[in-house]
Design a protein around this motif. Structure first.
Motif: not given
Length: 899
Positions: A738-742, A841-846, A829-832, A856-858
């Motif tokens: 799952a992507p972050p659910q936040v 935030h990393r969760d938002t990008v993920a 990712v660029l649009d966000e 997300l890191d890779p």
């Protein structure tokens, strides 16, 4: 005088105690002679006999030949003698000289003695230039274990005086002093007392040296330690606000006066601003070190700093500190002011985000975790009520349930935190208004969902995209069990609000979350009606709609899954164990494909605890953490779910109805009235297949309790389904990481539209989105909130398209390896990032990339390989470890995109 030694040498000066001790040690070590003559004034105020390496050595003045001869003749066989004499050798005669070591009178040379003491072949000229006081004091104050050996052969000034200062402060040598370490020592009252007891001339010499060698702030610290009993770190923290790192354009009169008044703590002289700033910086460092070590000395320093500012006549200075507790209080009050402006002033936008950043920027904010966490939750609520999801109008029950999972449960979590409020009365009042408004908006969703629920239930219709709780075993648990052993944990009464915390806790200890492969969000189930344990849990665990209890659930669960089901009494472990032996054995047994466990902590809390103020960590729910730990070792997938949710007591209205339960009543007691909804159909397990359910969260039929369930609010009917797996396992059919659910508003401010590009400005105004009309409920409670934010316009028209079409990008992509990042992911990712002014935030990008936290890191690494041309950080991780940044200007330059 320095330590009893004249700083200005004379022709025949008194011998220092240190020199006498050193020469006595040399005499004993020599072994062949018992008498040493030392050229010095025939004066000795020390002990008549000193112990050196187990030998007694007499020290006597020798003003004449007869006096010296008398001492030699009276010397016991087993003792040695050091004679201090100013007589020339010819006056003493052969009778004395022939008995003396070397048959001569040694000339007093503290430096030679010091060199012998530390095994040095040379003395640093800078140390010699300090004067005889340095050698005499080093000789006189030798630690019991001796001064450290000069391993390089040279005794340097900094080593000698640094160790001397450390020793005088009670520190073991060798010591490696720097300005911060010295300040740490001086912050302790016993070390300051030792320093104050040092001879004033010696303090003056060492203070001068420390100012030159360690920095001017060290001279200030030593001066402050000698001048008063106030914590030196406290003095530094006061200097931090008197001479701030970023000076204000103007200073008030009290601050100017306080700068003068503090001089009495710092030597009575005007303080150089640069020196004060250096002391302040070191004091901040020491305060943070003490905080990391949970050292009680920090509290003393903080209290004394606040008191000192009061004594200096500038109490307002306390609020300017980002270390003192008054500084945090001031930031919280400023946050309340901004929040109040945001809630009430139609012409002004309170800078809530900036005020929250100021709170987070306080270096010791974590020492008041409740206040800081509440302010953060209030900030999130402000984002939500000003964001796009607040006005969502789900068209179906399934959409309402998913909106509650993706958004509403997080809102409920923030409301619960804000509702518990602040100790500050003014801030508490603002929090209450915000929480009431958020609840009002959420209540609108409950009303909409209740109508959808009544209609779907009457039609016996399963909502699209939702699992009925009685089908959860068949549609989720058993298919997972066919691929991997499963542990089903039913947290009785767990609402979506609680599930957000529990799931976060599981991810924090190393689990990965799975979601259905056809989407990016959690699965959701619908409770039976009324939403009580006897109906909903029994239906879940038996796989059919029915009333019952443990005796019904256990055999039916085994028949359906082939595995055991453990209830509350089954979980009691023997002494010394976290889990009952049979529970652990069942989890470990791979042949047992499904194991079920029911945990009652949450449901029990509704009767006797405070679920509103509870933070639902893994350790708060009895048995949950050891179950998760055992499951991951056994390689089991875990399904965390519930039978129903709950609402909490917040000043509810009690309607006494005979035959009613806490949140539902039979239809025979009357038709649905305000705050209620009537439901009927096969999934209504009350007598006659119909019931009236409380919809309003503040409505109950029974006695007041800490919380309730049985009603029709989204918090009660929504059953979370959280599927956990260990990171790195091969994929499971129909599920994916799952992507972050936040939700985005949890971490990042609401997106504001970017400035229009020329192309966008050329669009007809008719094609632009018109403002939304005011939403129902907006403006009640005298609260003004801005219209929900219009989603940001896409990044400048064509910018990402031009990037992807640029020759430089194509070259970079060709060099990125066999599996470069998917262009759709790169674009998202660029649009966000562009829409969020380059930071998210990393969760938002993920979430934007549609990847899990672990992936997300890779993903970012693959993006950086393409965009970070020649190592320039177009995309970078910020130092906080939570934020991803895009440098738009650098992106344009590196890929020649113009603008």
């Amino acid at each position: 005088m320095v330590g009893g030694v004249s700083v200005t040498a004379s022709a025949v000066a008194p011998a220092s105690a240190g020199l006498v001790h050193e020469r006595a040690r040399a005499l004993v070590g020599h072994g062949t002679h018992k008498v040493l003559l030392l050229r010095a004034a025939p004066v000795w105020t020390g002990p008549d006999v000193i112990e050196v390496d187990g030998c007694r050595v007499r020290v006597r003045p020798g003003p004449s030949q007869l006096a010296v001869l008398a001492e030699i003749l009276d010397l016991p066989e087993e003792e040695c003698l050091v004679v201090l004499t100013d007589r020339p050798e010819q006056d003493l005669g052969d009778a004395v000289m022939l008995r003396a070591l070397g048959r001569r009178i040694e000339q007093p040379d503290d430096w030679s003695a010091l060199a012998d003491m530390v095994g040095a072949q040379a003395i640093d000229p800078a140390l010699r230039r300090q004067g005889r006081w340095a050698a005499a004091t080093l000789l006189e104050n030798q630690p019991r274990e001796g001064w450290p050996v000069a391993t390089t052969g040279v005794l340097t000034q900094d080593a000698a005086l640094g160790n001397l200062l450390a020793h005088l402060l009670g520190e073991r040598v060798p010591a490696h002093l720097d300005a911060v370490r010295l300040l740490e020592l001086l912050n302790r009252s016993d070390r300051r007392a030792r320093w104050a007891a040092v001879d004033p001339d010696l303090r003056r010499h060492l203070t001068r040296w420390a100012g030159e060698a360690l920095g001017p702030q060290s001279a200030l610290a030593l001066t402050a330690a000698a001048e008063s009993t106030v914590s030196v770190v406290a003095v530094g923290l006061v200097a931090d606000v008197l001479w701030p790192a970023t000076p204000a354009r103007t200073m008030d009169a009290d601050q100017i006066s306080a700068r003068t008044r503090i001089e009495k703590y710092l030597g009575g002289r005007p303080v150089d601003q640069r020196h004060a700033r250096a002391l302040a910086s070191d004091a901040r460092d020491v305060a943070l070190r003490l905080d990391d070590a949970d050292d009680p000395e920090l509290n003393n320093a903080l209290v004394q700093a606040e008191a000192l500012l009061m004594d200096l006549g500038w109490p307002d200075g306390r609020a300017r500190s980002d270390v003192l507790s008054s500084g945090l209080t001031a930031r919280l009050e400023a946050f309340g002011t901004m929040l109040d402006v945001r809630l009430t002033s139609q012409g002004a936008d309170g800078d809530v985000e900036g005020a929250m950043a100021a709170i987070a920027g306080h270096r010791l904010a974590h020492r008041d975790p409740h206040e800081v966490a509440t302010a953060r939750m209030a900030t999130r609520l402000v984002r939500w009520v000003g964001g796009p999801t607040v006005s969502a109008q789900p068209a179906t029950l399934g959409e309402s349930l998913h909106l509650h999972v993706d958004d509403g449960g997080w809102v409920d979590r923030a409301v619960a935190a804000v509702w518990t409020g602040s100790a500050n009365a003014a801030l508490a009042a603002v929090y209450r208004r915000l929480a009431m408004h958020a609840r009002e908006v959420r209540a609108g969703r409950d009303v909409l969902a209740a109508g959808q629920l009544a209609a779907a239930t009457a039609r016996d219709e399963a909502p699209a995209g939702v699992v009925l709780v009685e089908n959860l075993l068949a549609e989720v648990v058993r298919p997972l069990g066919a691929q991997s052993p499963v542990l089903l944990i039913v947290l009785d009464g767990m609402s979506m609000r609680v599930a957000t915390e529990v799931a976060q806790g599981a991810l924090d200890i190393g689990w990965s979350e799975l979601v259905p492969k056809d989407g990016n969000t959690r699965a959701v189930a619908l409770a039976t009606l009324p939403t009580v344990t006897r109906f909903s849990r029994t239906s879940l665990l038996t796989g059919r709609l029915r009333d019952g209890g443990q005796s019904t659930e256990k055999p039916r669960f085994r028949a359906l899954t082939g595995g055991p089901l453990f209830h509350k009494d089954d979980l009691r472990a023997d002494s010394g164990a976290l889990l009952a032996a049979d529970v652990g054995a069942a989890i470990d047994d791979e042949a047992t494909r499904v194991v079920g466990v029911v945990l009652n902590t949450i449901d029990d809390a509704l009767a006797k605890d405070d679920p509103e103020g509870t933070r639902w960590s893994l350790d708060r729910i009895q048995h949950l953490r050891p179950l998760l730990d055992r499951a991951i070792l056994a390689g089991r997938v875990v399904v965390l779910t519930s039978d129903h949710g709950h609402v909490v007591e917040r000043g509810s209205e009690g309607r006494a109805v005979a035959g009613a339960d806490s949140r539902w009543r039979p239809t025979s007691t009357g038709p649905a009235a305000g705050g209620e909804v009537e439901v009927s159909g096969s999934r209504v397990l009350a007598a006659g297949g119909a019931a009236v359910l409380a919809l309003d969260e503040d409505l109950r039929y029974g006695a007041k309790s800490a919380g309730y369930h049985g009603g029709a609010s989204l918090a009660e009917i929504t059953v979370p389904v959280v599927v956990l797996d260990r990171i790195g396992r091969a994929s499971i059919a129909s599920w994916k990481e799952a992507p972050p659910q936040v939700p985005a508003w949890w971490h990042d401010p609401a997106v504001t539209p970017r400035p229009e590009s020329p192309a966008e400005r050329s669009l007809s105004t008719a094609t632009k989105r018109a403002p939304k009309p005011p939403q129902p409920g907006q403006g009640t409670l005298d609260i003004f909130l801005p219209e929900p934010a219009v989603p940001a316009a896409p990044a400048e028209a064509g910018l990402v398209d031009r990037l992807l079409a640029s020759p430089t990008y194509r070259t970079q992509r060709s060099r990125a390896g066999r599996r470069p990042v998917d262009e759709g992911v790169l674009r998202a990712v660029l649009d966000e990032l562009l829409n969020r002014s380059g930071r998210a935030h990393r969760d938002t990008v993920a979430n934007a990339a549609g990847v899990s936290r672990a992936a997300l890191d890779p993903t970012l690494a693959a993006i950086k390989r393409i965009l970070n041309l020649d190592g320039y950080p177009v995309v970078a991780d910020e130092a906080d470890g939570l934020t991803v940044a895009l440098d738009e200007r650098l992106l344009r330059e590196q890929f020649e995109l113009g603008g």
